[in-house]
Design a protein around this motif. Structure first.
Motif, mmCIF file in Angstrom:
data_model
loop_
_atom_site.group_PDB
_atom_site.id
_atom_site.type_symbol
_atom_site.label_atom_id
_atom_site.label_comp_id
_atom_site.label_asym_id
_atom_site.label_seq_id
_atom_site.Cartn_x
_atom_site.Cartn_y
_atom_site.Cartn_z
ATOM 1 N N TRP A 8 -7.256 8.257 -11.632
ATOM 2 C CA TRP A 8 -6.898 7.270 -10.617
ATOM 3 C C TRP A 8 -8.128 6.959 -9.774
ATOM 4 O O TRP A 8 -8.921 7.843 -9.470
ATOM 5 N N SER A 36 -1.470 -0.177 -9.843
ATOM 6 C CA SER A 36 -1.051 0.731 -8.777
ATOM 7 C C SER A 36 0.347 1.272 -9.042
ATOM 8 O O SER A 36 1.130 0.697 -9.795
ATOM 9 N N ALA A 74 -9.670 9.018 -6.940
ATOM 10 C CA ALA A 74 -8.608 9.412 -6.009
ATOM 11 C C ALA A 74 -8.459 10.930 -6.053
ATOM 12 O O ALA A 74 -8.330 11.517 -7.128
ATOM 13 N N GLU A 83 -11.841 -0.840 -3.157
ATOM 14 C CA GLU A 83 -11.838 -1.848 -2.104
ATOM 15 C C GLU A 83 -12.536 -3.057 -2.696
ATOM 16 O O GLU A 83 -13.624 -2.947 -3.258
ATOM 17 N N ARG A 122 -9.626 4.775 -6.298
ATOM 18 C CA ARG A 122 -9.383 4.028 -5.062
ATOM 19 C C ARG A 122 -10.420 2.915 -4.990
ATOM 20 O O ARG A 122 -11.615 3.169 -5.057
ATOM 21 N N SER A 181 -7.454 -3.403 -0.736
ATOM 22 C CA SER A 181 -7.741 -2.066 -1.237
ATOM 23 C C SER A 181 -6.477 -1.504 -1.864
ATOM 24 O O SER A 181 -5.361 -1.923 -1.551
ATOM 25 N N GLY A 182 -6.682 -0.575 -2.758
ATOM 26 C CA GLY A 182 -5.564 0.067 -3.428
ATOM 27 C C GLY A 182 -6.046 1.132 -4.380
ATOM 28 O O GLY A 182 -7.241 1.268 -4.633
ATOM 29 N N VAL A 183 -5.095 1.880 -4.907
ATOM 30 C CA VAL A 183 -5.386 2.933 -5.866
ATOM 31 C C VAL A 183 -4.753 2.534 -7.190
ATOM 32 O O VAL A 183 -3.567 2.217 -7.244
#
Length: 151
Positions: A93, A129, A87, A97, A95, A120-122
């Motif tokens: 961090w 998250s 990220a 998917e 990211r 998806s998320g970080v």
């Protein structure tokens, strides 16, 4: 053989512990000095270089095609990573998917469903998250992987 580097969260914990030890010994140090101490002990020129490498290390463990397990909106899942990138501006961090093995229902109502197959998320260095549900649970949690890489 080179010893394995700690995770970013472990490196920060080492810095907190060292800072506490210094304070107990009567030599208080700043948080940034403690981070620099840990970075030098790990062989880096400074904390920024250390944090960047540890962040990339996490992203590499969570690489394209890797299998993971976790929870999305409190629903358990297993999945394959179809994208993982550090990220921007957030060392440690990542990211992600994910392509889920089985769809998860992200609605708690009994009247209808909303199944998701891709999410998806970080996630941060601690594996979850920053975003939270109304009951305080992280939106996305990636559980530690088994030693052989299976979830």
């Amino acid at each position: 053989m080179k010893p394995a580097l700690p995770s970013l969260a472990e490196a920060k914990a080492r810095a907190r512990d060292w800072r506490r030890q210094q304070a107990d010994a009567g030599t208080p140090v700043t948080h940034s000095a403690a981070l620099e101490h840990v970075a030098h002990a790990l062989g880096f020129r400074d904390w920024n270089a250390c944090a960047a490498m540890l962040g990339r290390q996490r992203a590499q463990r969570l690489a394209l095609g890797a299998r993971v397990a976790g929870r999305y909106l409190s629903q358990p899942f297993t999945a394959r990573i179809i994208r993982a990138t550090p990220a921007a501006g957030r060392p440690g961090w990542v990211r992600l998917e994910l392509d889920l093995d089985q769809p998860v229902d992200v609605v708690t109502s009994t009247r209808f469903s909303n199944l998701r197959r891709r999410i998806s998320g970080v996630i941060g260095p601690d594996g979850h998250s920053r975003e939270r549900t109304s009951d305080g649970q992280p939106h996305l949690v990636i559980d530690p992987l088994a030693p052989d890489g299976d979830s």
